[in-house]
Motif scaffolding. Structure first.
Motif, PDB file in Angstrom:
ATOM      1  N   GLY A 160      -6.111  -4.403  -1.301  1.00  0.00           N
ATOM      2  CA  GLY A 160      -5.045  -5.482  -0.851  1.00  0.00           C
ATOM      3  C   GLY A 160      -3.992  -5.698  -1.858  1.00  0.00           C
ATOM      4  O   GLY A 160      -2.680  -5.874  -1.464  1.00  0.00           O
ATOM      5  N   VAL A 161      -4.259  -5.620  -2.899  1.00  0.00           N
ATOM      6  CA  VAL A 161      -3.249  -5.583  -4.106  1.00  0.00           C
ATOM      7  C   VAL A 161      -2.355  -4.608  -3.957  1.00  0.00           C
ATOM      8  O   VAL A 161      -1.032  -4.624  -4.134  1.00  0.00           O
ATOM      9  N   LEU A 162      -2.872  -3.497  -3.834  1.00  0.00           N
ATOM     10  CA  LEU A 162      -2.043  -2.362  -3.710  1.00  0.00           C
ATOM     11  C   LEU A 162      -1.081  -2.261  -2.425  1.00  0.00           C
ATOM     12  O   LEU A 162       0.007  -1.807  -2.594  1.00  0.00           O
ATOM     13  N   MET A 163      -1.615  -2.788  -1.412  1.00  0.00           N
ATOM     14  CA  MET A 163      -0.586  -2.975  -0.466  1.00  0.00           C
ATOM     15  C   MET A 163       0.591  -3.841  -0.604  1.00  0.00           C
ATOM     16  O   MET A 163       1.637  -3.813  -0.313  1.00  0.00           O
ATOM     17  N   PHE A 164       0.101  -5.115  -1.357  1.00  0.00           N
ATOM     18  CA  PHE A 164       1.088  -5.976  -1.702  1.00  0.00           C
ATOM     19  C   PHE A 164       2.235  -5.453  -2.618  1.00  0.00           C
ATOM     20  O   PHE A 164       3.485  -5.725  -2.359  1.00  0.00           O
ATOM     21  N   VAL A 165       1.745  -4.502  -3.522  1.00  0.00           N
ATOM     22  CA  VAL A 165       2.800  -4.020  -4.416  1.00  0.00           C
ATOM     23  C   VAL A 165       3.516  -3.104  -3.683  1.00  0.00           C
ATOM     24  O   VAL A 165       4.747  -2.627  -4.018  1.00  0.00           O
ATOM     25  N   LEU A 166       2.977  -2.333  -2.932  1.00  0.00           N
ATOM     26  CA  LEU A 166       3.856  -1.455  -2.121  1.00  0.00           C
ATOM     27  C   LEU A 166       4.650  -2.026  -1.228  1.00  0.00           C
ATOM     28  O   LEU A 166       5.978  -1.495  -0.939  1.00  0.00           O
ATOM     29  N   GLY A 167       4.361  -3.124  -0.441  1.00  0.00           N
ATOM     30  CA  GLY A 167       5.370  -3.931   0.254  1.00  0.00           C
ATOM     31  C   GLY A 167       6.521  -4.342  -0.660  1.00  0.00           C
ATOM     32  O   GLY A 167       7.611  -4.482  -0.119  1.00  0.00           O
ATOM     33  N   VAL A 168       6.439  -5.081  -1.869  1.00  0.00           N
ATOM     34  CA  VAL A 168       7.333  -5.334  -2.708  1.00  0.00           C
ATOM     35  C   VAL A 168       8.189  -4.262  -3.165  1.00  0.00           C
ATOM     36  O   VAL A 168       9.284  -4.397  -3.083  1.00  0.00           O
ATOM     37  N   LEU A 169       7.394  -3.193  -3.526  1.00  0.00           N
ATOM     38  CA  LEU A 169       8.672  -1.882  -3.786  1.00  0.00           C
ATOM     39  C   LEU A 169       9.181  -1.521  -2.796  1.00  0.00           C
ATOM     40  O   LEU A 169      10.457  -1.182  -2.998  1.00  0.00           O
ATOM     41  N   GLY A 170       8.783  -1.622  -1.665  1.00  0.00           N
ATOM     42  CA  GLY A 170       9.815  -1.274  -0.407  1.00  0.00           C
ATOM     43  C   GLY A 170      10.712  -2.233  -0.094  1.00  0.00           C
ATOM     44  O   GLY A 170      11.641  -1.643   0.214  1.00  0.00           O
ATOM     45  N   LEU A 171      10.607  -3.501  -0.077  1.00  0.00           N
ATOM     46  CA  LEU A 171      11.621  -4.232  -0.171  1.00  0.00           C
ATOM     47  C   LEU A 171      12.602  -4.080  -1.295  1.00  0.00           C
ATOM     48  O   LEU A 171      13.926  -4.412  -1.015  1.00  0.00           O
ATOM     49  N   CYS A 212      -3.754   4.678   1.884  1.00  0.00           N
ATOM     50  CA  CYS A 212      -4.095   5.402   3.128  1.00  0.00           C
ATOM     51  C   CYS A 212      -5.475   5.955   2.820  1.00  0.00           C
ATOM     52  O   CYS A 212      -6.221   5.981   3.700  1.00  0.00           O
ATOM     53  N   VAL A 213      -5.657   6.633   1.756  1.00  0.00           N
ATOM     54  CA  VAL A 213      -6.927   7.185   1.358  1.00  0.00           C
ATOM     55  C   VAL A 213      -8.143   6.064   1.220  1.00  0.00           C
ATOM     56  O   VAL A 213      -9.066   6.400   1.866  1.00  0.00           O
ATOM     57  N   LEU A 214      -7.606   5.085   0.632  1.00  0.00           N
ATOM     58  CA  LEU A 214      -8.566   4.027   0.311  1.00  0.00           C
ATOM     59  C   LEU A 214      -8.917   3.545   1.683  1.00  0.00           C
ATOM     60  O   LEU A 214      -9.945   2.957   1.806  1.00  0.00           O
ATOM     61  N   SER A 215      -7.891   3.039   2.383  1.00  0.00           N
ATOM     62  CA  SER A 215      -8.188   2.569   3.708  1.00  0.00           C
ATOM     63  C   SER A 215      -9.032   3.314   4.688  1.00  0.00           C
ATOM     64  O   SER A 215      -9.968   3.053   5.403  1.00  0.00           O
ATOM     65  N   ALA A 216      -8.830   4.804   4.665  1.00  0.00           N
ATOM     66  CA  ALA A 216      -9.560   5.584   5.444  1.00  0.00           C
ATOM     67  C   ALA A 216     -11.080   5.556   4.922  1.00  0.00           C
ATOM     68  O   ALA A 216     -11.984   5.816   5.889  1.00  0.00           O
ATOM     69  N   ALA A 217     -11.080   5.556   3.628  1.00  0.00           N
ATOM     70  CA  ALA A 217     -12.493   5.798   3.221  1.00  0.00           C
ATOM     71  C   ALA A 217     -13.188   4.482   3.307  1.00  0.00           C
ATOM     72  O   ALA A 217     -14.425   4.784   3.584  1.00  0.00           O
ATOM     73  N   SER A 218     -12.520   3.235   3.494  1.00  0.00           N
ATOM     74  CA  SER A 218     -13.268   2.197   3.687  1.00  0.00           C
ATOM     75  C   SER A 218     -13.597   2.064   5.258  1.00  0.00           C
ATOM     76  O   SER A 218     -14.647   1.597   5.472  1.00  0.00           O
ATOM     77  N   ILE A 260      -1.188 -10.725   0.428  1.00  0.00           N
ATOM     78  CA  ILE A 260      -0.963 -11.950  -0.328  1.00  0.00           C
ATOM     79  C   ILE A 260      -2.335 -12.513  -0.322  1.00  0.00           C
ATOM     80  O   ILE A 260      -2.846 -12.999  -1.686  1.00  0.00           O
ATOM     81  N   GLY A 261      -3.176 -12.518   0.801  1.00  0.00           N
ATOM     82  CA  GLY A 261      -4.550 -13.091   0.796  1.00  0.00           C
ATOM     83  C   GLY A 261      -5.206 -12.271  -0.382  1.00  0.00           C
ATOM     84  O   GLY A 261      -6.052 -12.942  -1.041  1.00  0.00           O
ATOM     85  N   HIS A 262      -5.180 -11.166  -0.237  1.00  0.00           N
ATOM     86  CA  HIS A 262      -6.016 -10.272  -1.223  1.00  0.00           C
ATOM     87  C   HIS A 262      -5.878 -10.632  -2.572  1.00  0.00           C
ATOM     88  O   HIS A 262      -6.548 -10.381  -3.376  1.00  0.00           O
ATOM     89  N   VAL A 263      -4.410 -10.629  -2.976  1.00  0.00           N
ATOM     90  CA  VAL A 263      -3.937 -11.033  -4.327  1.00  0.00           C
ATOM     91  C   VAL A 263      -4.811 -12.287  -4.946  1.00  0.00           C
ATOM     92  O   VAL A 263      -5.284 -12.304  -5.885  1.00  0.00           O
ATOM     93  N   ALA A 264      -4.670 -13.258  -3.867  1.00  0.00           N
ATOM     94  CA  ALA A 264      -5.421 -14.736  -4.358  1.00  0.00           C
ATOM     95  C   ALA A 264      -6.792 -14.410  -4.551  1.00  0.00           C
ATOM     96  O   ALA A 264      -7.451 -14.881  -5.447  1.00  0.00           O
ATOM     97  N   GLN A 265      -7.522 -13.759  -3.723  1.00  0.00           N
ATOM     98  CA  GLN A 265      -8.979 -13.278  -3.734  1.00  0.00           C
ATOM     99  C   GLN A 265      -9.380 -12.626  -4.965  1.00  0.00           C
ATOM    100  O   GLN A 265     -10.291 -12.801  -5.553  1.00  0.00           O
ATOM    101  N   VAL A 303     -13.564  -7.786  -6.893  1.00  0.00           N
ATOM    102  CA  VAL A 303     -12.061  -7.222  -7.617  1.00  0.00           C
ATOM    103  C   VAL A 303     -11.641  -5.985  -7.086  1.00  0.00           C
ATOM    104  O   VAL A 303     -10.731  -5.730  -6.779  1.00  0.00           O
ATOM    105  N   LEU A 304     -12.805  -5.041  -7.049  1.00  0.00           N
ATOM    106  CA  LEU A 304     -12.619  -3.668  -6.527  1.00  0.00           C
ATOM    107  C   LEU A 304     -12.443  -3.514  -5.033  1.00  0.00           C
ATOM    108  O   LEU A 304     -11.769  -2.909  -4.600  1.00  0.00           O
ATOM    109  N   ALA A 305     -13.203  -4.708  -4.339  1.00  0.00           N
ATOM    110  CA  ALA A 305     -12.797  -4.793  -2.806  1.00  0.00           C
ATOM    111  C   ALA A 305     -11.423  -5.073  -2.611  1.00  0.00           C
ATOM    112  O   ALA A 305     -10.843  -4.825  -1.701  1.00  0.00           O
ATOM    113  N   CYS A 306     -10.935  -6.026  -3.434  1.00  0.00           N
ATOM    114  CA  CYS A 306      -9.574  -6.473  -3.340  1.00  0.00           C
ATOM    115  C   CYS A 306      -8.451  -5.623  -3.809  1.00  0.00           C
ATOM    116  O   CYS A 306      -7.180  -5.806  -3.553  1.00  0.00           O
ATOM    117  N   SER A 307      -8.675  -4.679  -4.603  1.00  0.00           N
ATOM    118  CA  SER A 307      -7.709  -3.729  -4.938  1.00  0.00           C
ATOM    119  C   SER A 307      -6.680  -3.101  -3.954  1.00  0.00           C
ATOM    120  O   SER A 307      -5.706  -2.873  -4.015  1.00  0.00           O
TER     121      SER A 307
END
Length: 108
Positions: A45-56, A72-78, A21-26, A39-43
């Motif tokens: 967080g946005v993907l995590m938000f989308v994944l959470g919504v899709l999972g629910l 997972c790949v973006l987080s590991a690369a980061s 949620i914080g990343h979506v606002a940012q 925007v690229l740095a927050c992508s």
């Protein structure tokens, strides 16, 4: 009876929504300021938000798995870039995101 791992999947979805949620606002703020790097740095967080919504909402398993692998790949690369850069500020956070995304992929 509930499927094995469904409770864990819901918990991880809630965590992804809370973290994202914080990343979506940012991302919206960076987009309005035309800051492409922000925007690229927050992508992630946005993907995590989308994944959470899709999972629910119990979306397609394939869609959730693809997004989980991307997160997972973006987080590991980061994590690796942060580690190489010498900054210890976001190391734990990105590692936890990668582990949660892998766990989400594994149980879905």
């Amino acid at each position: 009876m509930a499927k094995k791992g469904s409770f864990t999947k819901v918990l991880i979805s809630i965590v992804f929504i809370a973290l994202g949620i914080g990343h979506v606002a940012q991302a919206l703020e960076h987009l309005l300021n035309l800051d492409l790097n922000g925007v690229l740095a927050c992508s992630l967080g946005v993907l995590m938000f989308v994944l959470g919504v899709l999972g629910l909402f119990r979306a397609s398993i394939k869609a959730c798995r693809v997004i989980a692998v991307i997160v997972c790949v973006l987080s590991a690369a980061s994590f690796v870039v942060t580690l190489i850069g010498g900054s210890l500020a976001g190391i734990t956070t990105t590692l936890v995101w990668a582990i949660l995304a892998w766990l989400y992929f594994d149980i879905s």
